[in-house]
Structure formats: structure tokens, C-alpha cells
Design an enzyme around this catalytic site. Structure first.
Site, short mmCIF file in Angstrom:
data_model
loop_
_atom_site.label_atom_id
_atom_site.label_comp_id
_atom_site.label_asym_id
_atom_site.label_seq_id
_atom_site.Cartn_x
_atom_site.Cartn_y
_atom_site.Cartn_z
CD GLN A 76 1.79 8.36 0.51
OE1 GLN A 76 0.85 7.56 1.02
NE2 GLN A 76 2.70 7.91 -0.08
CB CYS A 95 1.74 4.34 1.81
SG CYS A 95 3.07 3.01 1.10
CG HIS A 108 -0.73 2.43 -1.68
ND1 HIS A 108 0.14 3.42 -1.20
CD2 HIS A 108 -1.91 2.91 -1.68
CE1 HIS A 108 -0.58 4.34 -0.69
NE2 HIS A 108 -1.84 4.12 -0.80
#
Length: 488
Positions: free
Chosen positions: A293, A299, A435
Site C-alpha cells: 500500500q 489497507c 488496520h
């Protein structure tokens, strides 16, 4: 010069002293007029510095200089600023009258899509008188510039094959005085290996000194995480080891996951079959290569495309690498590199009419104008569902239905190298997920149960891009936001 800085100098990590230009005193650097681009971030940093101070006690901005590091639509400003604090003559505040004071401050300000965030503030009194012409050379400033540019240092030396052994060799030293020569030599050597391995370049010795200090602090943090982990994970040097915790969180993680509910999804029907003892979709052709990324909190997009790739493979028999950039550009509910939610992303895919492939809509890691073409869409979804929190049922669903998009608390992942991570619950709260990743399998190593998790930080992190997390206790909130697309 500090002992560890002397070691860095001897190791060749720092540049030699450049001769002073004609007309400038040696050991001084001239202040140049501040670029208008730097004034906005500098004023924001000043506002943060003055927050909570009474009107008569607020500092005012003096000279400003700095550097800017671009990352797509974001900019990271590293500033050196002088502040003038007013004299303190109020007996209720000051025990003795204090004259006007000049401070030298190092600020780091992140500007992402017009939103400012102060990442670093380091201020101290200036002992040497500053004039408009110069500033003490060793006053201390970290300027971030890790990409191409003039006068950059780049080291190219072999790195030991066993980095964990290198890290372990310094652990006994971490409890000693960090100013000792023994500690300095070992830490500087490891830092130099890090710089070589990850191709770091620093512009000045002040920046190298600051990054070295962050690296040393991070080594101590990694040791503490290691000591408290109940699994088999090993923590140590990674490509993120010269970043502060705040930098890492701001650039690579996704705070929106814990702040917003996102689009409502229907509940998935549970799988009645018991979960097999182990499962891995990688060996069955349902998982694309690990992606990166970059310096972007995207993410959420990678987690969703990974899930859709698996769903399409199971229904259509073709594994296609799908476009995350399409979601960054065209999902108007989420916030591109500032974060997003899988539930919103599924909705965007349905609304747009599908996903293009990575080849047709390549990843750039920053927000662009939406360039989606329905004619180029290769994959579509019919719906999306949320899954329950029972991990045994999640395993059964995964084995039958495919990889699952999940969100976790990324505690310790900045320094994760390999093994099964199992942090203490208070350190890795399921309420603080930040995340998004992809569950691709599960199993046991010896007697330790794990989830196999595909991450999006490249193959030079973790176990060739994968993270292994303890399974069965809701570790780090892995079971709190599980979801999947539906392809009929």
C-alpha cells in the site's frame, strides 16, 4: 560530540563537514527567507505549541526553514523554527522574573488532503545568540528526505543473513546506560545495517542523529513487546524501525476503523459443517501475490480487493488481481489514504458496477480523479455480508466460502518479523482496531493455533508479507469486523 554520534562518524554514516561558503562563519548555517509553502504548517505547529497558554504567554513565530516530503496528495513538512516567548513577570506564574526567551524548535507536520497533524515537537532554548545570518550548526534538527535529492548519503554494504541474531546480540545491552561506548558501537552498527538493507538516505548528520535516536528507542520498544508476547513471534528490526510510533500510525494505519460504523450489511448465514483442522487458500489458488500500500492508509481497499479476488475465484475459477486504486479514487464515502471501511468499499463496488484489474487501473498510492470504466470492469459483486465473532465458526466459513476481510489492532506490527503473535489483551485491545487485512487460512504450529493473515506492506515485511496471529481468544480484535463480498 556524543559517543554514539562519534561512532556513526567513524562508521561513515555521516557526511564530512562541508566547508562554509565564502562570507559565512564556519559552524553556522544561513537562514533563508521562508518559503510561503512552509508558513502554513509552521503556523499550525505554533498553534499547537500555544494550545492551553494564556494570551499573554503565547510564543510568536520567528524564522522558519525546512523541507517537504511528498507522498501523493500528502506532504510531510520537517521544519526548523525559532519561537520568541514573552517575558514572564507574573508572580503567580513565575518565581523570578524571566526575560524574553528564544527557542529553537523542530516540528514535523503532516498535511493530508488539507488536514494538518503535528507528529513531532522538540523545542529548547537557544544558548548561542542567533542573528539573521546564521544559526548554530549543531542546534539539532531532523529533516526528512528519504527519496532522491542532492547531497544524500546512501550506504551499500552487505547485511548479515540472520538479522534476528543481530538484534538478539544487542538485547543484553538495552538495559545498560545508552551513552556507554559499548551500547553506542553495537547500536550504530545495527543502525548502519538497517540503512543499508532498506536503502535509507539521510540528508544531514542532524537528521541521521534523530533517526538513529528513534531507531534506538524502537529497539527498546521491540524488546518490551517481545518480553510481553505470549506466542512465538519475534520482534526486531523492520523497514519501519526509523519511524516514530505516531509517524507509523499516521502513514500506514487506518483510524477510521474504530470511529465509524460504516454501511449496514446483512448477517451471513453460518456454515453448519465443522471447521477442518487446518486450511490455506494460498495453496488452492485463491490468493494473489502480496501487495504494498505504500505511504498511504489504504489497507481497507487491499483487504476488500483480496476478499473479492477470492470470491471471484471460487465462483468463476479465475484469479484476477483487482484494482485498489479504483476504490481510492471512486469510493466517495471513504477517505482514500486517510482511511476507510470495508463495508463502504463493498457498497462502492456495487454502485460503480464492478472492479477493474490492477493492470487496467494501476496503483499509485494517492488520491486521483476517478477513471473507472464500466467497459473495463472484469469483476462484480452482488452483495456483502458481515460475519459473527465466534472464531470456530469463522474458520468453518473461511474453509468453505473463501478468504475473509477483517480488521485488527496493529499493536506490535511495526516490529513484527516472524512467528505467531499473541500480545496481552490490554496491550492489543479489540476496541482499538486500526488496520484492515485478509484472513487466508488457519492452522497450528506445534500446539499453537494461528490465523494466517495477508498484509499489504510488501513482501519485505513479516513472513514474506504475511502475519500470523494467535487464534481462539479474539486476539487484537481479529473477530470483531469480519466481512465478505457475495458473488452469485
Amino acid at each position: 560530540m556524543a559517543p554514539w554520534l562519534q561512532v556513526l562518524w567513524l562508521l561513515g554514516l555521516l557526511p564530512g563537514a562541508a566547508p562554509a561558503p565564502p562570507g559565512r562563519a564556519a559552524g553556522a548555517q544561513a537562514w533563508e527567507p521562508a518559503s510561503p509553502e512552509l508558513l502554513g504548517p509552521a503556523r499550525f505547529a505554533l498553534e499547537m505549541y500555544n494550545r492551553g497558554r494564556a494570551a499573554g504567554m503565547r510564543a510568536v513565530l520567528g524564522a522558519v526553514r525546512g523541507r517537504v516530503r511528498r507522498a501523493g496528495r500528502g506532504s510531510l513538512y520537517s521544519l526548523k523554527v525559532t519561537l520568541e516567548e514573552p517575558p514572564c513577570n507574573d508572580p503567580t506564574v513565575c518565581q523570578l522574573p524571566v526575560s524574553k526567551k528564544t527557542l529553537l524548535c523542530s516540528f514535523e507536520v503532516l498535511d493530508e488532503l488539507g488536514k494538518h497533524m503535528l507528529l513531532r515537537r522538540d523545542c529548547g532554548p537557544v544558548d548561542t545568540k542567533i542573528t539573521g545570518a546564521g544559526i548554530p550548526k549543531d542546534a539539532g534538527i531532523a529533516q526528512i528526505r528519504l527519496h532522491s535529492g542532492s547531497a544524500l548519503i546512501s550506504l551499500f554494504q552487505p547485511y548479515p543473513d540472520d538479522r534476528s541474531e543481530t538484534f538478539s546480540s544487542v538485547l543484553p545491552l538495552l538495559n545498560k546506560d545508552p551513552l556507554t561506548q559499548d551500547f553506542s558501537v553495537k547500536m550504530a552498527s545495527i543502525f548502519k545495517d538497517f540503512v543499508t538493507t532498506y536503502n535509507r538516505t539521510y540528508e544531514t548528520k542532524e537528521e541521521a542523529r534523530w533517526r538513529m535516536s528513534i531507531f534506538a528507542s524502537n529497539m527498546v520498544r521491540a524488546q518490551k513487546i517481545q518480553a510481553l508476547d505470549r506466542g512465538t513471534a519475534q520482534y526486531g528490526v523492520t523497514k519501519f524501525s526509523d519511524l516514530t510510533e505516531e509517524e507509523f500510525r499516521t502513514i500506514y494505519l487506518n483510524p477510521l476503523l474504530k470511529e465509524q460504523p460504516g454501511m449496514k450489511m446483512r448477517r451471513a448465514k453460518s456454515v453448519d459443517d465443522p471447521a477442518p483442522p487446518e486450511w490455506d487458500w494460498r495453496s488452492k489458488g485463491a490468493v494473489t501475490e502480496v501487495k504494498d500500500q505504500g505511504m498511504c492508509g489504504s489497507c481497507w481497499a487491499f483487504s476488500v480487493t483480496g476478499n473479492v479476488e477470492g470470491q471471484w475465484f471460487l465462483k468463476r475459477g479465475a484469479l484476477l488481481s483487482l484494482s485498489e486504486q479504483e476504490l481510492l479514487d471512486c469510493d466517495k464515502v471513504d477517505k482514500a489514504c486517510l482511511g476507510g471501511l470495508p463495508s463502504n468499499a463493498y457498497s462502492a463496488i456495487k454502485t460503480l458496477g464492478g472492479l477493474e484489474t490492477e493492470d487496467d487501473y494501476s496503483y499509485h498510492g494517492h488520491l486521483q480523479t476517478c477513471n473507472f470504466s464500466a467497459e473495463k470492469a472484469k469483476v462484480y459483486i452482488n452483495d456483502s455480508v458481515e460475519l459473527g465473532q465466534n472464531e470456530q465458526k469463522l474458520a468453518a466459513w473461511l474453509a468453505k466460502k473463501g478468504p475473509i476481510s477483517v480488521a485488527i489492532n496493529a499493536f506490535g506490527m511495526q516490529f513484527y518479523r516472524h512467528g505467531i503473535s499473541h500480545p496481552l489483551r490490554p496491550l492489543c485491545s479489540p476496541w482499538l482496531i486500526d488496520h484492515a487485512v485478509l484472513l487466508v487460512g488457519y492452522g497450528n504450529r506445534s500446539t499453537v493455533p494461528f490465523w494466517a493473515i495477508k498484509n499489504s506492506w510488501g513482501t519485505d515485511w513479516g513472513e514474506e508479507g504475511y502475519y500470523y496471529l494467535y487464534r481462539g481468544s479474539g486476539a487484537c480484535g481479529v473477530n470483531t469486523m469480519a466481512s465478505s463480498a457475495v458473488v452469485n
